[in-house]
Design a protein around this motif. Structure first.
Motif, PDB file in Angstrom:
ATOM      1  N   MET A 198      -1.837  70.403  -9.456  1.00  0.00           N
ATOM      2  CA  MET A 198      -3.214  70.162  -9.838  1.00  0.00           C
ATOM      3  C   MET A 198      -3.318  68.750 -10.421  1.00  0.00           C
ATOM      4  N   ARG A 199      -4.100  67.911  -9.797  1.00  0.00           N
ATOM      5  CA  ARG A 199      -4.224  66.510 -10.210  1.00  0.00           C
ATOM      6  C   ARG A 199      -5.183  66.342 -11.388  1.00  0.00           C
ATOM      7  N   TYR A 200      -6.294  67.054 -11.356  1.00  0.00           N
ATOM      8  CA  TYR A 200      -7.342  66.847 -12.361  1.00  0.00           C
ATOM      9  C   TYR A 200      -7.104  67.709 -13.592  1.00  0.00           C
ATOM     10  N   LEU A 201      -7.424  67.125 -14.731  1.00  0.00           N
ATOM     11  CA  LEU A 201      -7.224  67.795 -16.007  1.00  0.00           C
ATOM     12  C   LEU A 201      -8.479  68.563 -16.422  1.00  0.00           C
ATOM     13  N   THR A 202      -8.290  69.736 -17.006  1.00  0.00           N
ATOM     14  CA  THR A 202      -9.424  70.426 -17.611  1.00  0.00           C
ATOM     15  C   THR A 202      -9.872  69.618 -18.823  1.00  0.00           C
ATOM     16  N   ARG A 203     -11.072  69.862 -19.276  1.00  0.00           N
ATOM     17  CA  ARG A 203     -11.597  69.117 -20.428  1.00  0.00           C
ATOM     18  C   ARG A 203     -10.667  69.268 -21.631  1.00  0.00           C
ATOM     19  N   SER A 204     -10.174  70.481 -21.865  1.00  0.00           N
ATOM     20  CA  SER A 204      -9.304  70.674 -23.023  1.00  0.00           C
ATOM     21  C   SER A 204      -7.991  69.894 -22.867  1.00  0.00           C
ATOM     22  N   PHE A 205      -7.475  69.779 -21.642  1.00  0.00           N
ATOM     23  CA  PHE A 205      -6.258  69.000 -21.419  1.00  0.00           C
ATOM     24  C   PHE A 205      -6.519  67.507 -21.599  1.00  0.00           C
ATOM     25  N   VAL A 206      -7.692  67.043 -21.176  1.00  0.00           N
ATOM     26  CA  VAL A 206      -8.046  65.628 -21.381  1.00  0.00           C
ATOM     27  C   VAL A 206      -8.109  65.330 -22.876  1.00  0.00           C
ATOM     28  N   LEU A 207      -8.813  66.181 -23.609  1.00  0.00           N
ATOM     29  CA  LEU A 207      -8.921  65.981 -25.056  1.00  0.00           C
ATOM     30  C   LEU A 207      -7.557  66.089 -25.730  1.00  0.00           C
ATOM     31  N   GLY A 208      -6.719  66.989 -25.228  1.00  0.00           N
ATOM     32  CA  GLY A 208      -5.372  67.117 -25.768  1.00  0.00           C
ATOM     33  C   GLY A 208      -4.544  65.867 -25.543  1.00  0.00           C
ATOM     34  N   ALA A 209      -4.632  65.309 -24.345  1.00  0.00           N
ATOM     35  CA  ALA A 209      -3.891  64.077 -24.047  1.00  0.00           C
ATOM     36  C   ALA A 209      -4.352  62.952 -24.964  1.00  0.00           C
ATOM     37  N   LEU A 210      -5.661  62.791 -25.103  1.00  0.00           N
ATOM     38  CA  LEU A 210      -6.180  61.742 -25.978  1.00  0.00           C
ATOM     39  C   LEU A 210      -5.760  61.998 -27.422  1.00  0.00           C
ATOM     40  N   GLY A 211      -5.772  63.264 -27.843  1.00  0.00           N
ATOM     41  CA  GLY A 211      -5.345  63.613 -29.194  1.00  0.00           C
ATOM     42  C   GLY A 211      -3.881  63.283 -29.451  1.00  0.00           C
ATOM     43  N   ARG A 212      -3.078  63.297 -28.392  1.00  0.00           N
ATOM     44  CA  ARG A 212      -1.663  62.903 -28.497  1.00  0.00           C
ATOM     45  C   ARG A 212      -1.484  61.403 -28.297  1.00  0.00           C
ATOM     46  N   ARG A 213      -2.618  60.670 -28.245  1.00  0.00           N
ATOM     47  CA  ARG A 213      -2.635  59.208 -28.114  1.00  0.00           C
ATOM     48  C   ARG A 213      -2.153  58.752 -26.752  1.00  0.00           C
ATOM     49  N   LYS A 214      -2.492  59.518 -25.704  1.00  0.00           N
ATOM     50  CA  LYS A 214      -2.170  59.172 -24.323  1.00  0.00           C
ATOM     51  C   LYS A 214      -3.453  58.745 -23.607  1.00  0.00           C
ATOM     52  N   GLU A 215      -3.321  57.823 -22.675  1.00  0.00           N
ATOM     53  CA  GLU A 215      -4.450  57.311 -21.900  1.00  0.00           C
ATOM     54  C   GLU A 215      -4.806  58.273 -20.767  1.00  0.00           C
ATOM     55  N   VAL A 216      -6.112  58.351 -20.470  1.00  0.00           N
ATOM     56  CA  VAL A 216      -6.590  59.052 -19.281  1.00  0.00           C
ATOM     57  C   VAL A 216      -7.426  58.072 -18.475  1.00  0.00           C
ATOM     58  N   GLU A 217      -7.577  58.370 -17.188  1.00  0.00           N
ATOM     59  CA  GLU A 217      -8.297  57.447 -16.311  1.00  0.00           C
ATOM     60  C   GLU A 217      -8.953  58.199 -15.170  1.00  0.00           C
ATOM     61  N   GLN A 218      -9.772  57.457 -14.425  1.00  0.00           N
ATOM     62  CA  GLN A 218     -10.468  58.058 -13.286  1.00  0.00           C
ATOM     63  C   GLN A 218     -10.856  56.987 -12.268  1.00  0.00           C
ATOM     64  N   PHE A 219     -10.560  57.278 -10.991  1.00  0.00           N
ATOM     65  CA  PHE A 219     -11.057  56.455  -9.894  1.00  0.00           C
ATOM     66  C   PHE A 219     -12.503  56.870  -9.679  1.00  0.00           C
ATOM     67  N   VAL A 220     -13.421  55.916  -9.790  1.00  0.00           N
ATOM     68  CA  VAL A 220     -14.846  56.234  -9.665  1.00  0.00           C
ATOM     69  C   VAL A 220     -15.312  56.075  -8.225  1.00  0.00           C
ATOM     70  N   GLY A 221     -14.889  54.996  -7.538  1.00  0.00           N
ATOM     71  CA  GLY A 221     -15.270  54.832  -6.149  1.00  0.00           C
ATOM     72  C   GLY A 221     -15.543  53.392  -5.780  1.00  0.00           C
ATOM     73  N   PRO A 222     -16.133  53.209  -4.593  1.00  0.00           N
ATOM     74  CA  PRO A 222     -16.375  51.849  -4.097  1.00  0.00           C
ATOM     75  C   PRO A 222     -17.568  51.199  -4.780  1.00  0.00           C
ATOM     76  N   ILE A 223     -17.495  49.888  -4.898  1.00  0.00           N
ATOM     77  CA  ILE A 223     -18.602  49.081  -5.406  1.00  0.00           C
ATOM     78  C   ILE A 223     -18.639  47.783  -4.605  1.00  0.00           C
ATOM     79  N   THR A 224     -19.746  47.075  -4.688  1.00  0.00           N
ATOM     80  CA  THR A 224     -19.861  45.743  -4.102  1.00  0.00           C
ATOM     81  C   THR A 224     -20.493  44.836  -5.146  1.00  0.00           C
ATOM     82  N   LEU A 225     -19.814  43.741  -5.446  1.00  0.00           N
ATOM     83  CA  LEU A 225     -20.333  42.755  -6.385  1.00  0.00           C
ATOM     84  C   LEU A 225     -20.379  41.407  -5.687  1.00  0.00           C
ATOM     85  N   ALA A 226     -21.553  40.798  -5.673  1.00  0.00           N
ATOM     86  CA  ALA A 226     -21.748  39.486  -5.047  1.00  0.00           C
ATOM     87  C   ALA A 226     -21.222  39.486  -3.611  1.00  0.00           C
ATOM     88  N   GLY A 227     -21.439  40.587  -2.902  1.00  0.00           N
ATOM     89  CA  GLY A 227     -21.039  40.681  -1.506  1.00  0.00           C
ATOM     90  C   GLY A 227     -19.570  40.955  -1.270  1.00  0.00           C
TER      91      GLY A 227
END
Length: 131
Positions: free
Chosen positions: A1-30
């Motif tokens: 399972m790649r994605y964390l449940t909310r409680s696991f995300v909060l737990g990781a942050l509480g243990r001072r660990k970073e979490v992240e997320q790929f949001v998707g494609p964007i275009t800036l100035a072409g």
């Protein structure tokens, strides 16, 4: 399972660990790029960073922190991105990230795993463009 449940995300942050997320494609100035978001412990709280980086279009490159920024003038540092806020509570950090960057509440991953979503994105995009 790649994605964390909310409680696991909060737990990781509480243990001072970073979490992240790929949001998707964007275009800036072409220029085509991608966005990813990170929440990381800093001093007495948590920083929320948005990263607008070049889309390298290669599923083998998965360490998003080393992708070149789309706008070098706008990035503090490729690895740290653009800090959009510092809060003291991990739940507030997630809310800020989701509200201001388009991050999804159910797609947070541990540090270093967002590149897997990028690889999936690249492969899916290629599959769409094949005859």
């Amino acid at each position: 399972m790649r994605y964390l449940t909310r409680s696991f995300v909060l737990g990781a942050l509480g243990r001072r660990k970073e979490v992240e997320q790929f949001v998707g494609p964007i275009t800036l100035a072409g220029v085509r790029g991608i966005r990813w978001v990170s929440v990381w412990p800093w001093q007495d709280g948590y920083n929320v960073s948005v990263h607008d980086v070049q889309d390298l279009d290669d599923e083998h490159y998965r360490d998003l922190s080393v992708f070149p920024p789309l706008d070098p003038e706008d990035e503090d540092d490729t690895g740290y991105g653009r800090v959009i806020g510092h809060v003291h509570n991990p739940a507030e950090a997630l809310e800020l990230a989701e509200r201001d960057t388009g991050a999804s509440p159910d797609r947070w991953v541990n540090h270093g795993v967002a590149g897997e979503d990028y690889a999936d994105f690249v492969l899916a995009r290629r599959a769409q463009h094949q005859p």
